[in-house]
Design a protein around this motif. Structure first.
Motif, short mmCIF file in Angstrom:
data_model
loop_
_atom_site.label_atom_id
_atom_site.label_comp_id
_atom_site.label_asym_id
_atom_site.label_seq_id
_atom_site.Cartn_x
_atom_site.Cartn_y
_atom_site.Cartn_z
N PRO A 103 0.82 -1.22 0.00
CA PRO A 103 0.00 0.00 0.00
C PRO A 103 0.85 1.27 0.00
CG PRO A 103 -0.98 -1.61 1.46
CD PRO A 103 0.34 -2.19 1.02
N ARG B 219 0.87 4.22 -2.84
CA ARG B 219 0.70 5.65 -2.59
C ARG B 219 1.84 6.45 -3.21
NH1 ARG B 219 -1.89 3.57 2.11
NH2 ARG B 219 0.05 3.28 3.25
N PHE C 51 -5.26 -0.91 -5.65
CA PHE C 51 -5.80 -0.77 -4.30
C PHE C 51 -7.08 -1.60 -4.15
CE2 PHE C 51 -3.49 3.40 -3.47
CZ PHE C 51 -2.81 2.91 -2.37
N GLN D 170 -10.20 2.16 1.46
CA GLN D 170 -10.02 3.51 1.97
C GLN D 170 -9.00 4.29 1.14
OE1 GLN D 170 -8.99 0.76 3.41
NE2 GLN D 170 -6.84 0.99 3.99
N ASP D 171 -8.16 3.59 0.35
CA ASP D 171 -7.13 4.26 -0.45
C ASP D 171 -7.53 4.45 -1.92
OD1 ASP D 171 -4.88 4.70 1.39
OD2 ASP D 171 -4.85 2.52 1.56
#
Length: 565
Positions: A363, A367, A396, A403-404
């Motif tokens: 994750p 990002r 994701f 949530q991302d």
């Protein structure tokens, strides 16, 4: 309107200065007889309630019982009031960047709430044996708890009446006019009243001439208004101890690196980091960089400002890989939004951390890829940026990191509109629908995607009436943050007056969107002078994106389309 009849309990004189005479001969006689009014100890603040025709003033004290006034055993708190106390404890770490004591320590025991005075249109004394229930003590609870945790007394001329939720948002209360009318009669030493920003105008109409009304929208703003520079002084004092300084430096760095769920106001972080850099002597290279990094990240969140330099040689190599990835992601984002570090310096570092397939990315690495895509978008490479954001959003979703998903999906939709790619925009719409049915795609993220889809549709077809109606609905929804609402009003095309009012009141977010609206109008009108004027102002707001796009050869109309906000 009948005259208010004040009643003051004996406990009021020892609890604090609120009920003491404010000035004049009566005040002088009172001081001659009793000495100066008591100073409220840390953890103590005044609060207000309304019941029928009676407004009551209460002393709220948390911490050791010696901080409570003499008198009865305190009021019973109902379930809503207990809930407000819990929410105040949850919100505090989101409002203050560095805490001196554990919030758990401060909230382990319910506060003691003692009757001080009342004012009523009828000749009665309120029955203080009735439980106090309702959320209106919320902001007062937040200030009392902050005072206790930070060991910094709330000034005795301050009172607060507003709700406070667990995210730190300040909300309105009932009976505000009645409360403010009563304050002048039963608490003449109160000179400042904190209310929800949404009720500031109402409060100003009913407050006594000597009372300043301060409207706040978040706990951080309330804490700043009440404690101001004293918290900065406390931070400097805490840094005098080497071990404490290391702990606080780590807190700043961790907050900047990881973010804080629900954190709304980064200004205290920015000021605190700068103060530490200026005042803490003999900082080592590692501690100094961590504080500089925190200041830059906070400045980016505040106004897309701040200067971020690359770490000292060897610093990144000495960090665990997850930390390296997160630091570089912030530096890439800083480069995109604020212009430093320079593109040529940070892009190779990011690429060296992403030398593996996207499906094998953690994750944090996803990002980082999203930050790289943002940099691509503002440096004249929107095709690459759109493809990468789509890949990141789908990656994701594949690992159930719902949530991302919102940020890369929003950029995917916006850039599809920039490029006029109708098929990519439709894919983004379908991905949005799938995410909404997943169960984990919540909060404000989906609303930002709603706005991005509206932008994309209007970039493809400026005459799309349905998209404009959707933009207007977002722009007039009072539950949404200003950053989203003002942008939506710009795209709706009918919010110019609201943007102008908010800009005149000093709102920088509205100001940026007003400049963009003027740029849109100037481009449509083919007015080069107006275009250049708007571009100069826009460059002052956001020198990073504007500078990147200009260096990439983008025209003013291209910048208006490619602009990321």
């Amino acid at each position: 309107m009948p005259p208010l009849r004040p009643h003051v309990a004996d406990a009021a004189w020892s609890a604090g200065p609120w009920c003491w005479p404010r000035e004049g001969q009566r005040a002088e006689r009172w001081r001659d007889r009793h000495g100066p009014p008591p100073v409220p100890p840390p953890g103590t603040v005044a609060g207000l309630t309304v019941q029928d025709e009676t407004t009551a003033l209460w002393c709220i004290a948390c911490g050791p019982r010696r901080h409570a006034p003499r008198g009865d055993g305190g009021a019973t708190l109902g379930p809503e009031t207990r809930g407000a106390w819990h929410d105040a404890g949850v919100s505090l770490p989101r409002a203050v960047p560095v805490l001196w004591r554990s919030v758990h320590e401060g909230t382990a025991q319910l506060p003691r709430v003692t009757y001080l005075a009342s004012a009523s249109g009828v000749a009665v004394v309120p029955d203080v044996r009735q439980p106090i229930d309702g959320p209106s003590f919320g902001l007062a609870f937040g200030l009392a708890l902050a005072s206790r945790i930070l060991d910094c007394a709330v000034p005795g001329d301050v009172i607060a009446t507003a709700t406070l939720d667990a995210t730190g948002r300040v909300g309105p209360v009932g009976g505000l006019a009645q409360k403010l009318r009563a304050v002048g009669r039963m608490a003449p030493s109160v000179r400042r009243v904190l209310v929800a920003a949404a009720q500031q105008a109402e409060a100003q109409r009913h407050a006594a001439p000597h009372v300043e009304v301060i409207g706040v929208s978040h706990a951080a703003a309330a804490i700043d208004a009440v404690f101001g520079r004293r918290l900065a002084a406390r931070l400097v004092e805490a840094g005098d101890q080497v071990e404490r300084r290391e702990e606080l430096t780590g807190s700043f760095f961790r907050l900047a690196l990881m973010g804080s769920e629900g954190l709304v106001d980064w200004r205290p972080v920015r000021r605190g980091a700068r103060l530490a850099l200026d005042r803490w002597k003999d900082l080592g290279a590692d501690a100094r960089y961590r504080l500089e990094f925190a200041e830059a990240v906070a400045a980016r969140h505040v106004d897309n400002g701040g200067r971020a330099d690359l770490p000292p040689p060897g610093w990144l190599d000495g960090q665990p890989r997850p930390i390296r990835v997160q630091v570089v992601a912030h530096l890439v984002q800083q480069c995109a939004d604020a212009g430093t570090p320079v593109v040529a310096a940070i892009e190779p570092i990011a690429a060296s951390l992403l030398d593996h397939p996207i499906a094998e990315s953690s994750p944090a690495e996803l990002r980082l890829r999203g930050a790289v895509a943002r940099l691509l978008a503002v440096t004249g490479r929107p095709d690459e940026a759109r493809r990468l954001q789509e890949q990141v959003a789908l990656a994701f979703a594949a690992i159930y990191a719902d949530q991302d998903v919102a940020y890369p999906l929003a950029e995917w939709a916006r850039l599809a509109g920039v490029l006029g790619d109708v098929e990519a925009l439709a894919r983004a719409e379908r991905a949005h629908d799938r995410a909404r049915s997943s169960g984990g795609y919540r909060g404000l993220g989906p609303r930002y995607v709603d706005l991005a889809l509206v932008k994309g549709a209007l970039l493809v077809d400026p005459t799309d009436a349905q998209a404009r109606r959707r933009a207007l609905a977002l722009g007039t929804d009072p539950t949404l943050p200003d950053t989203l609402r003002w942008s939506a009003l710009r795209w709706a095309g009918g919010g110019r007056a609201a943007l102008e009012r908010a800009t005149a009141e000093g709102d920088p977010v509205a100001g940026r969107q007003l400049v963009l609206a003027r740029l849109d109008e100037a481009v449509r009108a083919g007015d080069p002078a107006a275009v250049e004027s708007a571009m100069r102002v826009l460059a002052r707001y956001d020198p990073g994106p504007v500078g990147h796009l200009r260096r990439a050869g983008a025209s003013s109309s291209d910048i208006a389309r490619l602009y990321p906000y």
